[in-house]
Design a protein around this motif. Structure first.
Motif, PDB file in Angstrom:
ATOM      1  N   LEU A 219       0.904  -1.222  -0.141  1.00  0.00           N
ATOM      2  CA  LEU A 219      -0.164  -0.049   0.018  1.00  0.00           C
ATOM      3  C   LEU A 219       1.007   1.338  -0.042  1.00  0.00           C
ATOM      4  CD1 LEU A 219      -3.092   0.630   1.841  1.00  0.00           C
ATOM      5  CD2 LEU A 219      -1.484   2.460   1.803  1.00  0.00           C
ATOM      6  N   VAL A 220       0.805   2.092  -1.122  1.00  0.00           N
ATOM      7  CA  VAL A 220       1.320   3.580  -0.978  1.00  0.00           C
ATOM      8  C   VAL A 220       0.304   4.420  -1.284  1.00  0.00           C
ATOM      9  CG1 VAL A 220       3.110   4.766  -2.512  1.00  0.00           C
ATOM     10  CG2 VAL A 220       3.379   2.107  -2.003  1.00  0.00           C
ATOM     11  N   SER A 221       0.404   5.748  -0.582  1.00  0.00           N
ATOM     12  CA  SER A 221      -0.200   6.718  -0.603  1.00  0.00           C
ATOM     13  C   SER A 221       0.631   7.782  -0.909  1.00  0.00           C
ATOM     14  CB  SER A 221      -1.212   6.832   0.488  1.00  0.00           C
ATOM     15  OG  SER A 221      -2.161   8.025   0.468  1.00  0.00           O
ATOM     16  N   GLY A 222       0.314   8.815  -1.607  1.00  0.00           N
ATOM     17  CA  GLY A 222       1.422  10.122  -1.829  1.00  0.00           C
ATOM     18  C   GLY A 222       0.538  11.332  -2.573  1.00  0.00           C
ATOM     19  N   HIS A 223       1.172  12.515  -2.201  1.00  0.00           N
ATOM     20  CA  HIS A 223       0.564  13.519  -2.835  1.00  0.00           C
ATOM     21  C   HIS A 223       1.478  14.502  -3.530  1.00  0.00           C
ATOM     22  CE1 HIS A 223       1.762  15.288   1.069  1.00  0.00           C
ATOM     23  NE2 HIS A 223       1.993  16.463   0.527  1.00  0.00           N
ATOM     24  N   ILE A 224       1.292  15.274  -4.355  1.00  0.00           N
ATOM     25  CA  ILE A 224       2.106  15.957  -5.135  1.00  0.00           C
ATOM     26  C   ILE A 224       1.613  17.389  -5.333  1.00  0.00           C
ATOM     27  CG2 ILE A 224       3.554  16.458  -7.375  1.00  0.00           C
ATOM     28  CD1 ILE A 224       2.854  13.476  -7.952  1.00  0.00           C
ATOM     29  N   LEU A 225       2.432  18.445  -5.007  1.00  0.00           N
ATOM     30  CA  LEU A 225       1.962  19.867  -5.371  1.00  0.00           C
ATOM     31  C   LEU A 225       3.072  20.087  -6.526  1.00  0.00           C
ATOM     32  CD1 LEU A 225       0.731  22.653  -4.973  1.00  0.00           C
ATOM     33  CD2 LEU A 225       2.700  23.222  -3.503  1.00  0.00           C
ATOM     34  N   PHE A 226       2.272  20.489  -7.820  1.00  0.00           N
ATOM     35  CA  PHE A 226       2.973  20.738  -8.974  1.00  0.00           C
ATOM     36  C   PHE A 226       3.419  22.285  -9.081  1.00  0.00           C
ATOM     37  CE2 PHE A 226       1.097  16.831 -10.371  1.00  0.00           C
ATOM     38  CZ  PHE A 226       2.099  16.177 -10.893  1.00  0.00           C
ATOM     39  N   LYS A 227       4.243  22.622  -9.636  1.00  0.00           N
ATOM     40  CA  LYS A 227       4.790  24.182  -9.702  1.00  0.00           C
ATOM     41  C   LYS A 227       3.690  24.907 -10.180  1.00  0.00           C
ATOM     42  CE  LYS A 227       9.815  23.300 -10.069  1.00  0.00           C
ATOM     43  NZ  LYS A 227      11.012  23.522 -10.920  1.00  0.00           N
ATOM     44  N   ASN A 228       2.660  24.311 -11.131  1.00  0.00           N
ATOM     45  CA  ASN A 228       1.605  25.269 -11.672  1.00  0.00           C
ATOM     46  C   ASN A 228       0.284  25.331 -10.724  1.00  0.00           C
ATOM     47  OD1 ASN A 228       0.506  22.741 -11.853  1.00  0.00           O
ATOM     48  ND2 ASN A 228       0.191  22.629 -13.943  1.00  0.00           N
ATOM     49  N   GLY A 229       0.572  24.646  -9.402  1.00  0.00           N
ATOM     50  CA  GLY A 229      -0.499  24.816  -8.459  1.00  0.00           C
ATOM     51  C   GLY A 229      -1.367  23.718  -8.331  1.00  0.00           C
TER      52      GLY A 229
END
Length: 326
Positions: A219-229
Motif C-alpha cells: 500500500l502506497v499513498s502519496g501527494h504532489i504539489l506541481f509548480k503550476n499549483g
C-alpha cells in the motif's frame, strides 16, 4: 543511419506482445538480435519471432556491429548496468520503465548519456498513445477550465492480472524491482501526471507492507504539489478484494472534470452538467506508437526526445519520496 537495427536485452514475457513485434512494424526499423541469459529461451524467442540472431551473453549483443540501438527490457536492477555498457559502445538506448530502481541510479544513467553523447529514451509509452494525447489536448484547450486537483486510485487484489505474466515474482522482490507492484505500475501513472502538469514542486507519501505476504510494500499513498499549483493525491493498494478492484483517475477543473482508467480505453468528459464519452480502439502492441517516435528520434528525424531521462528522473524522484522510510 538510414535504419535502426534493434537488439533486445531481456527478451522475456514483457516483450512477447506489447513491444517486441512492434520493432518490425515501424518504418525504418527492424529487430535483428535478442539476448537472454537462458540460451534455450533466447533461441526459442528468435525462432518464433523471426529474429535473425540471438545471444545468451549481453556483451555479444552490445558488440554486434549490426546492432545500432538497444532496447533494455530486463528487470529494473540491470537497467543502469546495461545502459552504461551500451553508452560506452556508442549505441542509443530505449529502456523500459521504471527507468531503474531509484533516482540516484537514474541520474548516473543521465550522466553517462551526457558523457558519451549517446541518446537515451525511456519507455513511458502512454505519452504516445491517442487516448492520453487527447486528454493532454483537452487540458491544453482548457475544456475543464483551470485544473484544481487530481485523484487517483489503483486498487487490485493480491493476484492481479493487470501486470504482464512472469515465470518468477521478481516484481515483488524490492532488490530487483525497486519495490513491489507500485514500482511496476505507478511509473505509467506518475509520468502521465508529469506529462500533463509539468514539474513537481513537492512530493511525499507513506508506504507500508500491510499483508506481509512478501517483502514488498503493498500500500502506497502519496501527494504532489506541481509548480503550476495543481494538487495530486494517489492511493495504490494491492490487497483489496476482487470486487473492490479499481483503476480510476479524475482530473477536476474549474469548469468540469476528466475521468479515465490509466489501463483502460475510455475517457469521460463532464462539463456544464453534460457527459461525453470518448472510446479509443485497443492497440495490438501498446508500445508501438512510442517505439515509432523513439526510432525517429534516434534517426535524427525528430528533434525532441519522446521521453527523456530527465523526465524519468522526475517520476522516479516522486516514487522515492512516496516510499521513503520515515
Amino acid at each position: 543511419m538510414q535504419e535502426i537495427k534493434w537488439g533486445i536485452i531481456g527478451c522475456g514475457d514483457v516483450t512477447e506482445v506489447k513491444s517486441g513485434p512492434a520493432f518490425n512494424k515501424v518504418l525504418n526499423s527492424s529487430l535483428i538480435a535478442v539476448m537472454r541469459r537462458d540460451a534455450v529461451k533466447a533461441a526459442d524467442y528468435a525462432l518464433r519471432h523471426g529474429v535473425p540472431k540471438w545471444y545468451s551473453n549481453v556483451h555479444e549483443l552490445i558488440n554486434d556491429p549490426e546492432v545500432n540501438a538497444v532496447y533494455i527490457a530486463t528487470p529494473p536492477l540491470q537497467h543502469e548496468e546495461y545502459t552504461l555498457l551500451c553508452m560506452a559502445a556508442g549505441k542509443p538506448v530505449y529502456v523500459e520503465k521504471p527507468v531503474t530502481i531509484n533516482a540516484s541510479s537514474a541520474i548516473r544513467m543521465k550522466m553517462a548519456s551526457q558523457q558519451y553523447g549517446v541518446k537515451l529514451s525511456v519507455a513511458h509509452y502512454r505519452r504516445a498513445q491517442p487516448m492520453f494525447l487527447k486528454i493532454k489536448e483537452l487540458l491544453e484547450q482548457k475544456e475543464i477550465g483551470d485544473v484544481r486537483f487530481v485523484q487517483l486510485q489503483m486498487l487490485q487484489p493480491e493476484n492481479t492480472d493487470i501486470i504482464a505474466p512472469s515465470e518468477t515474482n521478481w516484481r515483488l522482490n524490492p532488490e530487483i524491482s525497486g519495490g513491489g507492484l507500485f514500482h511496476d505500475l505507478a511509473p505509467h501513472q506518475l509520468d502521465l501526471m508529469i506529462y500533463f502538469f509539468g514539474d513537481p514542486l513537492i512530493s511525499s507519501g507513506v508506504s507500508v507492507n500491510q499483508s506481509l505476504i512478501n517483502n514488498a510494500d503493498d500500500l502506497v499513498s502519496g501527494h504532489i504539489l506541481f509548480k503550476n499549483g495543481v494538487v495530486f493525491n494517489g492511493t495504490w493498494c494491492f490487497t483489496v478484494s476482487v470486487k473492490d478492484r479499481k483503476d480510476y483517475c479524475e482530473i477536476v477543473g474549474s469548469l468540469g472534470k476528466i475521468s479515465f482508467s490509466v489501463f483502460g480505453n475510455k475517457v469521460l468528459l463532464t462539463k456544464n452538467g453534460e457527459e461525453e464519452e470518448l472510446v479509443f480502439a485497443p492497440i495490438p502492441h501498446v508500445e508501438q506508437p512510442m517505439i515509432e517516435k523513439v526510432n525517429e528520434y534516434f534517426l535524427g528525424h525528430l528533434s525532441d526526445n519522446p521521453c527523456s531521462i530527465e523526465q524519468a528522473i522526475l517520476s522516479m524522484t516522486v516514487m522515492d519520496n512516496f516510499t521513503a522510510l520515515p
